[in-house]
Write an enzyme that holds these catalytic residues in place. Sequence first.
Site: not given
Length: 400
Positions: A156, A181, A363
């Site tokens: 992220s 991700d 996530h």
Amino acid sequence: MSALEKSMHLGRLPSRPPLPGSGGSQSGAKMRMGPGRKRDFSPVPWSQYFESMEDVEVENETGKDTFRVYKSGSEGPVLLLLHGGGHSALSWAVFTAAIISRVQCRIVALDLRSHGETKVKNSEDLSAETMAKDVGNVVEAMYGDLPPPIMLIGHSMGGAIAVHTASSNLVPSLLGLCMIDVVEGTAMDALNSMQNFLRGRPKTFKSLENAIEWSVKSGQIRNLESARVSMVGQVKQCEGITSPEGSKSIVEGIIEEEEEDEEGSESISKRKKEDDMEGLPSETQNLLLFLQTKKDHPYTWRIELAKTEKYWDGWFRGLSNLFLSCPIPKLLLLAGVDRLDKDLTIGQMQGKFQMQVLPQCGHAVHEDAPDKVAEAVATFLIRHRFAEPIGGFQCVFPGC
């Protein structure tokens, strides 16, 4: 994609709560608990997953900054791990145990500035440029002018910082890059709804166990084993609260995860306390409320992500082209193929990077499925002859 789904890119994607887990390192292993049996939400120390911990001092114009790193391994390339927004290096704990058992490598998991146990003079500067320089400075402080081969792996926000670090040539011995991700298009779309999402989180927790329980039940982390070590790096005790002025906003976000048979007596007690305060001056009510909150709910978030909003755009804008332009082998791991934006879709079709989709993850892919992420990274390292397999590990080359 809903606004809630888009909110994943600061490291906070709520999702469907998982079935009771076994606590093993493979997130897919699940079991049903017997009647009356409770899941263990107690925290686990970092030392069960990392071999050592070090505070790395970095000198700059404003003085000395201290960056916390957790390490494992003694041979092979260094995998420098960068966590997502609001998380810490401890989010890589279970992954570390998994990757070390598959290939010869060294792990350095870094608490980025204002996160975890890292202490910096200017904690409000979370620009991509500053954090990328931090990564380069930590590498220089640890290894001097002759650093070992290093692969940057980021999740992220950490994935974005890894790309900014690589594109600025801040790690001279860089041999590979992995983003987990994070995709520019989806991240930029998510920014508009991020503040609403952050406001929906609890502000405080009664205990570390309470915080760990919330993270699993909310789906932020789907793997209980990882949550038990990771959440320790996300929350802190509330010593920083020094006045009752913010007590109302704190109380409004309190999570109450009590057993059903306790909820009735809890609500009665709460109503009694409210009745007892009626008629008191508002300042006195606020003070009493503050003191009760601090006593009963001693943990809060280590970093207020809502205050970092001015940096969000800089983390993600132009990220896809920066990633594609890095002249090193690249790996992109996603929780779903729908995350891809136009630039990355074209780049993937042109073979500019290796991509693998790990379904049935939230996530926090590396926490939810640490074994699968370790397998993908190990295969990437062996394919490019960056590392040697150990323990009889067999590569499984993906189709994309």
